[in-house]
Design an enzyme around this catalytic site. Structure first.
Site, PDB file in Angstrom:
ATOM      1  N   GLU A 168       0.796  -1.579   0.502  1.00  0.00           N
ATOM      2  CA  GLU A 168      -0.011  -0.114  -0.228  1.00  0.00           C
ATOM      3  C   GLU A 168       0.670   1.372  -0.063  1.00  0.00           C
ATOM      4  O   GLU A 168       1.992   1.444   0.600  1.00  0.00           O
ATOM      5  CB  GLU A 168      -1.070  -0.489   1.064  1.00  0.00           C
ATOM      6  CG  GLU A 168      -1.979  -1.276   1.147  1.00  0.00           C
ATOM      7  CD  GLU A 168      -2.611  -1.294   2.464  1.00  0.00           C
ATOM      8  OE1 GLU A 168      -2.438  -0.539   3.312  1.00  0.00           O
ATOM      9  OE2 GLU A 168      -4.182  -1.283   2.278  1.00  0.00           O
ATOM     10  N   CYS A 186       3.637   8.937   1.802  1.00  0.00           N
ATOM     11  CA  CYS A 186       4.089   7.651   2.650  1.00  0.00           C
ATOM     12  C   CYS A 186       4.509   6.181   1.699  1.00  0.00           C
ATOM     13  O   CYS A 186       3.513   5.327   1.141  1.00  0.00           O
ATOM     14  CB  CYS A 186       2.886   7.259   3.415  1.00  0.00           C
ATOM     15  SG  CYS A 186       3.707   5.890   5.183  1.00  0.00           S
ATOM     16  N   CYS A 188       7.776  -7.500   7.161  1.00  0.00           N
ATOM     17  CA  CYS A 188       8.721  -6.409   7.457  1.00  0.00           C
ATOM     18  C   CYS A 188       9.734  -7.780   8.363  1.00  0.00           C
ATOM     19  O   CYS A 188       7.900  -8.769   8.783  1.00  0.00           O
ATOM     20  CB  CYS A 188       7.963  -5.343   8.106  1.00  0.00           C
ATOM     21  SG  CYS A 188       9.633  -4.759   9.207  1.00  0.00           S
ATOM     22  N   CYS A 234       7.726  -5.986  15.475  1.00  0.00           N
ATOM     23  CA  CYS A 234       7.319  -4.675  17.079  1.00  0.00           C
ATOM     24  C   CYS A 234       6.349  -4.523  17.542  1.00  0.00           C
ATOM     25  O   CYS A 234       4.933  -5.515  16.217  1.00  0.00           O
ATOM     26  CB  CYS A 234       7.830  -3.456  16.373  1.00  0.00           C
ATOM     27  SG  CYS A 234       9.157  -3.192  15.871  1.00  0.00           S
ATOM     28  N   CYS A 261       2.792  -2.977  16.086  1.00  0.00           N
ATOM     29  CA  CYS A 261       2.947  -3.096  14.516  1.00  0.00           C
ATOM     30  C   CYS A 261       2.506  -4.008  13.746  1.00  0.00           C
ATOM     31  O   CYS A 261       2.828  -5.256  14.034  1.00  0.00           O
ATOM     32  CB  CYS A 261       4.633  -3.352  13.834  1.00  0.00           C
ATOM     33  SG  CYS A 261       4.839  -2.229  12.428  1.00  0.00           S
ATOM     34  N   CYS A 274      -8.006   9.675  16.975  1.00  0.00           N
ATOM     35  CA  CYS A 274      -7.565   8.593  17.923  1.00  0.00           C
ATOM     36  C   CYS A 274      -8.173   8.102  18.838  1.00  0.00           C
ATOM     37  O   CYS A 274      -8.843   6.872  19.523  1.00  0.00           O
ATOM     38  CB  CYS A 274      -5.980   8.343  18.405  1.00  0.00           C
ATOM     39  SG  CYS A 274      -5.467   6.921  19.369  1.00  0.00           S
TER      40      CYS A 274
HETATM   41  N1  SAH Z   1       9.959   0.160  10.171  1.00  0.00           N
HETATM   42  C1  SAH Z   1       9.829   1.459  10.131  1.00  0.00           C
HETATM   43  C2  SAH Z   1       9.334   2.259   9.286  1.00  0.00           C
HETATM   44  C3  SAH Z   1       7.681   2.357   8.950  1.00  0.00           C
HETATM   45  S1  SAH Z   1       6.830   1.890  10.274  1.00  0.00           S
HETATM   46  C4  SAH Z   1      10.120   1.499  11.520  1.00  0.00           C
HETATM   47  O1  SAH Z   1      10.411   0.972  12.248  1.00  0.00           O
HETATM   48  O2  SAH Z   1      10.653   2.681  11.838  1.00  0.00           O
HETATM   49  C5  SAH Z   1       6.637   3.269  10.123  1.00  0.00           C
HETATM   50  C6  SAH Z   1       6.519   4.442  11.859  1.00  0.00           C
HETATM   51  O3  SAH Z   1       5.221   3.873  12.317  1.00  0.00           O
HETATM   52  C7  SAH Z   1       7.262   3.785  13.481  1.00  0.00           C
HETATM   53  O4  SAH Z   1       7.886   4.636  13.843  1.00  0.00           O
HETATM   54  C8  SAH Z   1       6.392   3.362  14.030  1.00  0.00           C
HETATM   55  O5  SAH Z   1       7.126   2.293  15.363  1.00  0.00           O
HETATM   56  C9  SAH Z   1       4.863   3.237  14.114  1.00  0.00           C
HETATM   57  N2  SAH Z   1       3.906   2.495  13.747  1.00  0.00           N
HETATM   58  C10 SAH Z   1       4.201   0.866  13.747  1.00  0.00           C
HETATM   59  N3  SAH Z   1       2.711   0.502  13.807  1.00  0.00           N
HETATM   60  C11 SAH Z   1       2.300   1.468  14.114  1.00  0.00           C
HETATM   61  C12 SAH Z   1       0.873   2.174  15.578  1.00  0.00           C
HETATM   62  N4  SAH Z   1       0.214   0.968  15.556  1.00  0.00           N
HETATM   63  N5  SAH Z   1       0.632   2.985  15.871  1.00  0.00           N
HETATM   64  C13 SAH Z   1       1.340   4.047  16.022  1.00  0.00           C
HETATM   65  N6  SAH Z   1       3.215   3.918  14.805  1.00  0.00           N
HETATM   66  C14 SAH Z   1       2.920   2.571  14.204  1.00  0.00           C
HETATM   67 FE1  SF4 Z   2       8.843  -4.054  11.195  1.00  0.00          FE
HETATM   68 FE2  SF4 Z   2       8.929  -3.095  13.360  1.00  0.00          FE
HETATM   69 FE3  SF4 Z   2       8.556  -0.936  11.786  1.00  0.00          FE
HETATM   70 FE4  SF4 Z   2       6.739  -2.260  11.828  1.00  0.00          FE
HETATM   71  S1  SF4 Z   2       7.263  -1.004  13.052  1.00  0.00           S
HETATM   72  S2  SF4 Z   2       7.436  -2.263   9.858  1.00  0.00           S
HETATM   73  S3  SF4 Z   2       7.570  -4.345  12.351  1.00  0.00           S
HETATM   74  S4  SF4 Z   2      10.019  -2.282  12.113  1.00  0.00           S
END
Ligand code: SAH
Ligand code: SF4
Length: 405
Positions: A121, A134, A141, A145, A148, A380
């Site tokens: 996406e 974006c 991935c 995390c 996420c 939110c």
């Molecule tokens: N993998 C990279 C970039 C993609 S995620 C990273 O982790 O930085 C982009 C941002 O969104 C990151 O800061 C991530 O931690 C955050 N993120 C992921 N899932 C989220 C969620 N459910 N709510 C809010 N932020 C989230």
């Molecule tokens: Fe991958 Fe973590 Fe970034 Fe989600 S927040 S995209 S799991 S690195």
């Protein structure tokens, strides 16, 4: 062994990428484009001029067909057409929200027969004077995390540079954002600025520093002043903290860096961002301090997702300030966006305000204090009651909006 150690740090990529028979020129660097010309017999004395011509047609005019390249000889156009395409990722769905946010679901070529299609996406978030795109860097991935949604998917594969640039091309195609194209009409689209797509955040699916070379090549194409011309200051790469790659990102790329910190103690960060067990907070912050090009005008953005009762205490806010002392930094508090099956809740509005006040008082701009930030917080809070309904587009949009202060 504690429960925390049972969370795997990483998954391994499982599936292969099979390139299409007739490759697309979209997303090739100038050097790779010259090579592609050489491969079909264009003499090297012509490479520079031909690359410049094709570059212009592709990235300034948005050509989708070699036939449109009227400054290129007919003979060369025919030759190019016999060997290459200008194909972008296929758009399988487009959604436009009332506030103008647009999401494209893209299907990528090269699937092994019988395998489910690879899809990513790409989200466009318009504001009055800018538009932020974006982008995804991977299908899924490898990291896990805990908050996420992307982390729950197994990695399918890295995107190619062409597929990353292709996301920008799709957005500009759809928005009529190329020179001479008919501009899209609709609620929420920017009324100021000369481009609909003015900013890029690498905040979609995937960890960009685990696909470094493709991301680097794609962002160098995106920032080339004679083409897509998106300034490096308007490109932000977000990483979960892949320490050994950060220096290269600074020297070879020089875009703005965002670091997903999310916790001030290793114990908690190990749980939220398990790669922390490999690259703990002290190492991450040392890499930030040494980030090439870091200065007060080129600050690192620290992302901090607000998780109710997990990382949102006022003591955490104070510890965050202490931790970042001496680093030219911005702090983005991101309201947690729930997804089906997630175990966290977004912090209460009041708590985010109190947290952000401490950050603001310490001299940091605090994006949740901006009107747009208030919108995000409101969203939110509203969304908390309907977590199952939160779409991927909304999650990405909320995250990306927090980045564009
Ligand atoms: N993998 C990279 C970039 C993609 S995620 C990273 O982790 O930085 C982009 C941002 O969104 C990151 O800061 C991530 O931690 C955050 N993120 C992921 N899932 C989220 C969620 N459910 N709510 C809010 N932020 C989230
Ligand atoms: Fe991958 Fe973590 Fe970034 Fe989600 S927040 S995209 S799991 S690195």
């Amino acid at each position: 062994m504690t429960a925390v150690l049972e969370i795997p740090i990483e998954k391994t990529p499982l599936e292969r990428y099979v390139p299409p028979a007739k490759p697309s020129l979209v997303g090739l660097t100038r050097a790779a484009l010259a090579e592609a010309l050489g491969a079909i017999g264009v003499p090297s004395s012509q490479h520079k001029m031909r690359v410049q011509q094709i570059w212009h047609w592709l990235y300034v005019r948005g050509a989708t067909d070699f036939g449109q390249m009227t400054s290129v000889s007919k003979q060369l156009r025919t030759l190019l057409d016999a060997h290459y395409t200008l194909t972008r990722p296929e758009v399988v769905a487009e959604q436009v929200s009332v506030d103008g946010t647009r999401k494209w679901l893209l299907r990528l070529p090269g699937e092994v027969a019988g395998e489910r299609p690879h899809e990513v996406e790409c989200v466009y978030i318009p504001e009055s004077d800018r538009g932020t795109l974006c982008l995804s860097s991977q299908v899924g991935c490898t990291l896990n995390c805990s908050f996420c949604h992307t982390g729950t998917q197994r990695l399918v594969r890295n995107l190619t540079a062409g597929e990353i640039v292709g996301q920008i091309m799709v957005a500009r195609d759809r928005l009529g954002d190329f020179l001479g194209a008919e501009r899209a009409q609709g609620l929420g689209l920017p009324t100021g600025g000369d481009r609909f797509v003015s900013n890029i955040v690498m905040m979609g699916m995937g960890e960009p520093l685990y696909n470094f070379e493709a991301v680097r090549d794609a962002l160098l194409v995106a920032s080339d002043g004679d083409g897509l011309a998106i300034s490096k200051r308007r490109i932000t790469l977000s990483t979960s903290g892949i320490v050994p790659m950060m220096e290269r990102a600074g020297t070879e790329l020089g875009v703005m860096l965002a670091v997903s910190l999310h916790a001030v103690r290793d114990e908690l960060r190990n749980e939220l961002v398990p790669i922390n067990r490999k690259y703990p907070i002290a190492d991450l912050l040392a890499a930030c301090r040494n980030y090439p090009g870091l200065s007060n005008t080129r600050r690192i953005t620290f992302e901090y997702v607000m998780l109710k009762g997990v990382n949102d205490s006022l003591a955490d806010a104070k510890a965050l300030i202490r931790l970042l002392a001496g680093i030219p930094a911005k702090i983005n508090l991101i309201p947690f966006n729930p997804w089906p099956g997630s175990t966290y809740e977004c912090s209460d509005w009041e708590q985010i305000e109190r947290f952000s006040e401490i950050i603001f008082d310490a001299g940091y701009a605090s994006p949740v204090r901006t009107p747009r930030g208030r919108d995000i917080l409101a969203a939110c809070g509203q969304l908390k009651s309907a977590t199952e309904k939160l779409s991927a587009r909304e999650r990405l949009a909320l995250r990306a909006m927090a980045m564009t202060d």
